[in-house]
Design a protein around this motif. Structure first.
Motif, mmCIF file in Angstrom:
data_model
loop_
_atom_site.group_PDB
_atom_site.id
_atom_site.type_symbol
_atom_site.label_atom_id
_atom_site.label_comp_id
_atom_site.label_asym_id
_atom_site.label_seq_id
_atom_site.Cartn_x
_atom_site.Cartn_y
_atom_site.Cartn_z
ATOM 1 N N ASP A 1 6.437 11.220 -68.762
ATOM 2 C CA ASP A 1 6.646 10.844 -70.161
ATOM 3 C C ASP A 1 6.119 9.436 -70.392
ATOM 4 N N LYS A 2 5.837 9.156 -71.654
ATOM 5 C CA LYS A 2 5.375 7.823 -72.017
ATOM 6 C C LYS A 2 5.868 7.531 -73.419
ATOM 7 N N THR A 3 6.284 6.315 -73.683
ATOM 8 C CA THR A 3 6.670 5.972 -75.058
ATOM 9 C C THR A 3 6.069 4.624 -75.433
ATOM 10 N N GLN A 4 5.702 4.522 -76.718
ATOM 11 C CA GLN A 4 5.160 3.244 -77.207
ATOM 12 C C GLN A 4 6.303 2.244 -77.372
ATOM 13 N N VAL A 5 6.046 0.981 -77.063
ATOM 14 C CA VAL A 5 6.989 -0.088 -77.402
ATOM 15 C C VAL A 5 6.207 -1.185 -78.120
ATOM 16 N N HIS A 6 6.925 -2.036 -78.848
ATOM 17 C CA HIS A 6 6.232 -3.013 -79.703
ATOM 18 C C HIS A 6 6.653 -4.419 -79.370
ATOM 19 N N TYR A 7 5.766 -5.225 -78.907
ATOM 20 C CA TYR A 7 4.457 -4.957 -78.319
ATOM 21 C C TYR A 7 4.392 -5.690 -76.987
ATOM 22 N N CYS A 8 3.561 -5.214 -76.100
ATOM 23 C CA CYS A 8 3.283 -5.898 -74.838
ATOM 24 C C CYS A 8 4.536 -6.184 -74.005
ATOM 25 N N PRO A 9 5.086 -5.155 -73.402
ATOM 26 C CA PRO A 9 6.285 -5.356 -72.594
ATOM 27 C C PRO A 9 5.972 -6.079 -71.285
ATOM 28 N N GLY A 10 6.894 -6.953 -70.881
ATOM 29 C CA GLY A 10 6.809 -7.589 -69.566
ATOM 30 C C GLY A 10 7.753 -6.839 -68.644
ATOM 31 N N HIS A 11 8.980 -7.346 -68.559
ATOM 32 C CA HIS A 11 9.961 -6.660 -67.727
ATOM 33 C C HIS A 11 10.637 -5.518 -68.467
ATOM 34 N N LEU A 12 11.253 -4.654 -67.676
ATOM 35 C CA LEU A 12 12.177 -3.646 -68.178
ATOM 36 C C LEU A 12 13.500 -3.890 -67.474
ATOM 37 N N VAL B 1 16.040 -1.271 -71.407
ATOM 38 C CA VAL B 1 15.627 -2.242 -72.406
ATOM 39 C C VAL B 1 14.224 -2.716 -72.056
ATOM 40 N N SER B 2 13.347 -2.656 -73.048
ATOM 41 C CA SER B 2 11.983 -3.136 -72.866
ATOM 42 C C SER B 2 11.909 -4.536 -73.441
ATOM 43 N N LEU B 3 11.516 -5.496 -72.609
ATOM 44 C CA LEU B 3 11.476 -6.896 -73.052
ATOM 45 C C LEU B 3 10.047 -7.218 -73.464
ATOM 46 N N ASN B 4 9.835 -7.220 -74.768
ATOM 47 C CA ASN B 4 8.483 -7.300 -75.292
ATOM 48 C C ASN B 4 8.091 -8.731 -75.626
ATOM 49 N N LYS B 5 6.853 -9.056 -75.281
ATOM 50 C CA LYS B 5 6.393 -10.434 -75.470
ATOM 51 C C LYS B 5 6.054 -10.726 -76.927
ATOM 52 N N LEU B 6 5.689 -9.707 -77.677
ATOM 53 C CA LEU B 6 5.289 -9.922 -79.070
ATOM 54 C C LEU B 6 6.074 -9.000 -79.996
ATOM 55 N N ALA B 7 6.393 -9.513 -81.209
ATOM 56 C CA ALA B 7 7.083 -8.683 -82.199
ATOM 57 C C ALA B 7 6.170 -8.374 -83.381
ATOM 58 N N LYS B 8 5.255 -9.277 -83.674
ATOM 59 C CA LYS B 8 4.336 -9.142 -84.819
ATOM 60 C C LYS B 8 5.063 -8.722 -86.091
ATOM 61 N N ASP B 9 4.896 -7.446 -86.506
ATOM 62 C CA ASP B 9 5.390 -7.003 -87.808
ATOM 63 C C ASP B 9 6.775 -6.371 -87.758
ATOM 64 N N LYS B 10 7.500 -6.527 -86.667
ATOM 65 C CA LYS B 10 8.738 -5.772 -86.515
ATOM 66 C C LYS B 10 9.928 -6.337 -87.292
ATOM 67 N N HIS C 1 12.701 -12.778 -70.914
ATOM 68 C CA HIS C 1 11.879 -12.596 -69.728
ATOM 69 C C HIS C 1 12.336 -11.400 -68.915
ATOM 70 N N PHE C 2 13.363 -11.614 -68.136
ATOM 71 C CA PHE C 2 13.913 -10.480 -67.395
ATOM 72 C C PHE C 2 15.367 -10.378 -67.807
ATOM 73 N N ALA C 3 15.989 -9.241 -67.546
ATOM 74 C CA ALA C 3 17.390 -9.068 -67.901
ATOM 75 C C ALA C 3 18.071 -8.214 -66.853
ATOM 76 N N GLN C 4 19.382 -8.291 -66.837
ATOM 77 C CA GLN C 4 20.204 -7.474 -65.962
ATOM 78 C C GLN C 4 21.270 -6.822 -66.819
ATOM 79 N N MET C 5 21.502 -5.535 -66.574
ATOM 80 C CA MET C 5 22.482 -4.807 -67.379
ATOM 81 C C MET C 5 23.605 -4.316 -66.464
ATOM 82 N N ILE C 6 24.828 -4.728 -66.774
ATOM 83 C CA ILE C 6 25.968 -4.398 -65.915
ATOM 84 C C ILE C 6 27.066 -3.749 -66.740
ATOM 85 N N LYS C 7 27.728 -2.756 -66.169
ATOM 86 C CA LYS C 7 28.856 -2.091 -66.802
ATOM 87 C C LYS C 7 29.898 -3.152 -67.171
ATOM 88 N N ALA C 8 30.346 -3.100 -68.427
ATOM 89 C CA ALA C 8 31.194 -4.189 -68.941
ATOM 90 C C ALA C 8 32.488 -4.354 -68.148
#
Ligand code: RUQ
Ligand code: CUA
Length: 627
Positions: free
Chosen positions: A420-431, A447-456, A491-498
């Motif tokens: 599978d593939k999905t578009q993200v907006h725009y230019c993701p670095g880390h996931l 979570v896709s950590l995108n470097k650019l938002a442009k028109d979002k 940049h990068f992120a960590q996701m932990i159960k609350a």
């Protein structure tokens, strides 16, 4: 109870539906719109949109399921979000000053920040026990000044900034912890003459400039960091790292670029080779070597020459300037993300070890054996353009960010096929997937950590916010659920159960704490020559004392203890024209120091709204002129 919940849910769903319909009918009159790839159909609101809204809507009174900790790049801070709502809950100052909490003003935080008022925070890492997040600490590097910080997760405050770590110029590829948080590795992005401050011409690059990896040891009791040992490496650029786990525990992996050793890092010079390397390091072997004293002191660190420890470092060829290297949850594979190649390369740790054990090498460079590439590599997955980083779910899938293509590719760790593939907006670095770099990923969210938002988002001028997008992983197709703007740089992120994080509500009363006063009778001003110490108590809604008289030129130490032992009742303390502000959380004692170099009358007041009488919480600092 159950009934009420159902009813509430129904009302919420109905309300949301009507809201969405309304929003659609308004927007469709202006122009047909597309929202994050989800299209509202002419007939009404698409099911996808309703599904996304329901999956991310956290009604008042309910809490998010996960914490997301995202690094703030060159803003130096750490952001805390709730998932799935993607609401920002808090910003924690780490390498930056923050007046709201007085971070960078109080004596303790000033000492932690040291000579630097900024940092470049790249990779947050949650502490681990047996390869799983344990919810105790979060570590985060400062690329710019070779430091690393520890945030304690019982109070969400920075408690240690360690560094500059000797000899490591720009430790970009940290923090990635070993499975029991024994260490994390900091390798140099920039080769440089060591120790710091040594001068050598660029013409001497290949001889005098060194790469260095430091193993930062973590005290299991309190998380205090120190340099365990360091190892000398060739003058290449080390980009990212990951620690082995399971079968590969005891090893760590670094990506490299500029193995050409060109000091002008222009494409033409430093990216000529078809392949750079992933460097595999047996850190347990080096740890033993350090214990055995096979070290010399450079810049105050115990530095190992790997030539003295044969078998501790190997090179694995990997397509052109690989960026991220990611170890799978079971530790069986390490994955190189091609960056300049449209592929990720999957290496088998077992095969790697076989090459090591049978000396199946295809040469050597700078004295390090190069293992047989064909044998070690088990797959080259054609994920798409600009693969940077890979994360994992609970079903044996990997997710790779595609910077150039603005997409995320999902692929299987069983047959190495893209599914599978999905578009993200725009230019993701880390996931960042839920607990995605542990031995037990949760799947569910990415979570896709995108470097650019442009028109979002609504425009805020030439520069836009950065953007994080929440992606649903619960079905076979990835689905973008939500856009959340963020500050530079997600940049990068960590996701932990609350529920893994346990915070405390008030700072405990502690008579022995430096400067603390818990009764208004004990509040006082003490003079010793030119040194004046103020022991102040803040209690809804007064300061004791509410007037302080001192002399011009005095050195002032000012303690403020908040004696409201009541959750969330925080008092501020600002002094006019003295550029001072801080806060004192429930039960907390803060310390400020300054020189009273301006005579006059300076009101001070509570800067944090605390009660109906908050506005009355004020006092005067009178500074008598010298003459
Ligand atoms: S690196 S965008 Cu600074 Cu984490 Cu790959
Ligand atoms: Cu105390 Cu406002």
């Amino acid at each position: 109870m159950h009934k009420i919940k159902l009813k509430t849910l129904f009302v919420a769903v109905a309300g949301l539906f009507v809201g969405l319909l309304l929003a659609y009918s308004i927007s469709s009159q202006i122009s047909p719109t597309t929202t994050g790839g989800l299209k509202a159909s002419k007939e009404g609101v698409s099911e996808d949109l309703i599904d996304a809204a329901l999956k991310t809507y956290v009604p008042p009174g309910q809490l998010d399921e996960y914490y997301l900790f995202a690094s703030g790049g060159h803003s130096g801070q750490l952001f805390v979000y709730g998932v799935p709502s993607m609401r920002r809950i808090r910003s924690i100052p780490v390498f930056n000053k923050e007046s709201a909490v007085g971070y960078g003003w109080t004596t303790e935080s000033k000492e932690m920040l040291g000579d630097f008022a900024w940092g470049d925070a790249h990779h947050p890492a949650l502490s681990e026990t047996k390869g799983d997040y344990d919810g105790r600490w979060l570590f985060m590097n400062d690329n710019a000044n070779s430091r690393v910080a520890r945030v304690n997760l019982d109070s969400f405050t920075t408690q240690q900034i360690f560094g500059p770590v000797p000899n490591v110029y720009g430790p970009h590829g940290s923090v990635f912890l070993t499975p029991n948080s024994e260490y994390f590795m900091m390798a140099s992005r920039f080769a440089g003459p060591i120790p710091y401050g040594t001068y050598s011409e660029l013409d001497n690059f290949k001889e005098d400039y060194k790469g260095v990896m430091a193993a930062i040891a973590i005290d299991p009791k309190d998380g205090e960091m120190s340099v365990g040992w360091e190892v000398l490496l060739p003058p290449w650029s080390y980009d990212l790292s990951d620690a082995g786990k399971g079968v590969s525990d005891g090893w760590c992996f670094l990506t490299t670029y500029n193995t050409e050793e060109a000091y002008h890092l222009l494409e033409v010079e430093s990216s000529q080779r078809e392949r750079d390397y992933i460097m595999a390091i047996n850190w347990k072997m080096l740890e033993q070597a350090a214990k055995d004293g096979k070290v010399k002191d450079i810049g105050g660190a115990k530095v190992i020459d790997p030539m003295d420890v044969p078998g501790s470092v190997y090179l694995v060829p990997c397509a052109k300037s690989p960026h991220g290297v990611d170890v799978t949850p079971d530790g069986k594979y390490f994955i190189g993300n091609g960056k300049l190649a449209p592929t990720v390369t999957v290496f088998s740790f077992e095969n790697f070890m076989e090459c090591v054990n049978t000396k199946d090498f295809q040469g050597e460079e700078r004295g390090f054996p190069i293992v047989n590439y064909e044998k070690t590599r088990v797959a080259e997955v054609e994920v798409g353009l600009g693969p940077l980083h890979t994360q994992f779910d609970d079903k044996g899938n990997a997710y790779t960010s595609l910077f150039v293509e603005s997409a995320v590719a999902k692929w299987s760790l069983t047959d190495f096929k893209v599914t599978d593939k999905t578009q993200v907006h725009y230019c993701p670095g880390h996931l960042a997937s839920a607990e995605g770099d542990t031995v037990n990923p949760d799947g569910k969210y990415l979570v896709s950590l995108n470097k650019l938002a442009k028109d979002k988002y609504l425009s805020v001028g030439p520069s836009h916010p950065e953007s994080m997008q929440l992606i649903d992983l619960t079905s076979s197709k990835m689905k973008v659920l939500y856009d959340s703007p963020t500050d530079p740089e997600p940049h990068f992120a960590q996701m932990i159960k609350a529920d893994k994080i346990k915070t405390f509500e008030v700072y405990p009363k502690d008579e022995a704490r430096e400067g603390a006063v818990y009764a208004k009778e004990d509040a006082k001003v003490v003079r010793d020559g030119n040194n004046v110490t103020v022991y102040m108590m803040a209690f809804r809604s007064r300061y004791y004392p509410d007037a302080v008289e001192i002399n011009e030129g005095d050195h002032v130490t000012w303690y403020i203890t908040n004696t409201d032992f009541d959750e969330d009742i925080t008092h501020g303390f600002g002094i006019m024209f003295y550029d001072i502000n801080c806060e004192s959380q429930p039960g907390q004692t803060q310390k400020l120091e300054f020189v009273a170099d301006k005579a006059g009358v300076y009101p001070y007041y509570c800067t944090n709204f605390c009660s109906a009488l908050h506005q009355e919480m004020q006092g005067y600092l009178l500074i008598k002129p010298k003459s």
